[in-house]
Design a protein around this motif. Structure first.
Motif, PDB file in Angstrom:
ATOM      1  N   GLU A  53       0.917  -1.186   0.092  1.00  0.00           N
ATOM      2  CA  GLU A  53      -0.265  -0.160   0.159  1.00  0.00           C
ATOM      3  C   GLU A  53       0.656   1.303   0.134  1.00  0.00           C
ATOM      4  N   SER A  54       2.080   0.928  -0.148  1.00  0.00           N
ATOM      5  CA  SER A  54       2.966   2.333  -0.360  1.00  0.00           C
ATOM      6  C   SER A  54       2.566   3.064  -1.482  1.00  0.00           C
ATOM      7  N   THR A  55       2.545   4.370  -1.369  1.00  0.00           N
ATOM      8  CA  THR A  55       2.151   5.559  -2.416  1.00  0.00           C
ATOM      9  C   THR A  55       3.343   5.610  -3.210  1.00  0.00           C
ATOM     10  N   SER A  56       4.647   5.190  -2.836  1.00  0.00           N
ATOM     11  CA  SER A  56       6.000   5.167  -3.534  1.00  0.00           C
ATOM     12  C   SER A  56       6.300   3.948  -4.114  1.00  0.00           C
ATOM     13  N   VAL A  58       6.595   2.004  -6.844  1.00  0.00           N
ATOM     14  CA  VAL A  58       6.582   2.067  -8.117  1.00  0.00           C
ATOM     15  C   VAL A  58       6.823   0.929  -8.918  1.00  0.00           C
ATOM     16  N   LEU A  59       7.214  -0.220  -8.185  1.00  0.00           N
ATOM     17  CA  LEU A  59       7.100  -1.514  -8.887  1.00  0.00           C
ATOM     18  C   LEU A  59       5.915  -2.219  -9.095  1.00  0.00           C
ATOM     19  N   GLY A  60       4.986  -1.567  -8.274  1.00  0.00           N
ATOM     20  CA  GLY A  60       3.539  -2.164  -8.027  1.00  0.00           C
ATOM     21  C   GLY A  60       3.440  -3.662  -7.523  1.00  0.00           C
ATOM     22  N   TYR A  61       4.628  -3.810  -7.022  1.00  0.00           N
ATOM     23  CA  TYR A  61       4.663  -5.194  -6.139  1.00  0.00           C
ATOM     24  C   TYR A  61       3.934  -5.111  -4.928  1.00  0.00           C
ATOM     25  N   LYS A  62       2.902  -6.129  -4.863  1.00  0.00           N
ATOM     26  CA  LYS A  62       2.015  -6.424  -3.892  1.00  0.00           C
ATOM     27  C   LYS A  62       2.103  -8.045  -3.423  1.00  0.00           C
ATOM     28  N   ASN A  63       2.529  -8.215  -2.130  1.00  0.00           N
ATOM     29  CA  ASN A  63       2.681  -9.383  -1.659  1.00  0.00           C
ATOM     30  C   ASN A  63       2.582  -9.298  -0.089  1.00  0.00           C
ATOM     31  N   PRO A  64       1.401  -9.815   0.453  1.00  0.00           N
ATOM     32  CA  PRO A  64       1.271  -9.835   1.905  1.00  0.00           C
ATOM     33  C   PRO A  64       2.371 -10.593   2.720  1.00  0.00           C
TER      34      PRO A  64
END
Length: 139
Positions: A53-56, A58-64
């Motif tokens: 959820e970081s606004t920075s 930039v990779l678009g990486y999402k992993n719980p």
């Protein structure tokens, strides 16, 4: 047997369009950019680049799993605890491959022998709050 594939190059008309495509829409297959993790404070850059959820991010990486590891890194009480969490983060990066590392760099910030009291920050910014000059050449 040879494998073939088709490459479609999509040019952008401006730097604004490039930034929007890469960093806002994450609409690309391959991109090239810099991502620095500082030894002095690894959490700051890793959080901004890997936290879902970081606004920075930039990779678009999402992993719980990465999110949980970053939270552990932020609260690690000792350097040894931080190293253990960083090892787990490295393992997850190796498994999920959100990026390819192509090189490493170091900061080199020269200044005159007459300048003293300058403090480099963890981000390479020089702090001159206690700076002073000694023009006779003695430290």
């Amino acid at each position: 047997m040879q494998s073939r594939f088709t490459v479609d190059i999509v040019y952008t008309t401006s730097i604004n369009e490039l930034v929007k495509t890469l960093y806002a829409k994450h609409d690309y297959d391959i991109g090239y950019a810099g991502f620095n993790v500082l030894d002095e404070s690894p959490f700051v850059r890793m959080y901004s680049s890997f936290y879902s959820e970081s606004t920075s991010n930039v990779l678009g990486y999402k992993n719980p799993e990465m999110d949980a590891l970053l939270e552990q890194l932020q609260t690690a009480p000792t350097d040894e605890d931080q190293r253990k969490v960083l090892e787990n983060i490295q393992t997850l990066v190796n498994e999920t491959v959100p990026m390819a590392v192509v090189g490493a760099g170091k900061y080199f910030i020269p200044w005159s022998r007459d300048a003293h009291g300058i403090t480099p920050s963890a981000d390479g910014i020089m702090l001159f709050g206690n700076a002073w000059l000694n023009s006779d050449g003695a430290p």
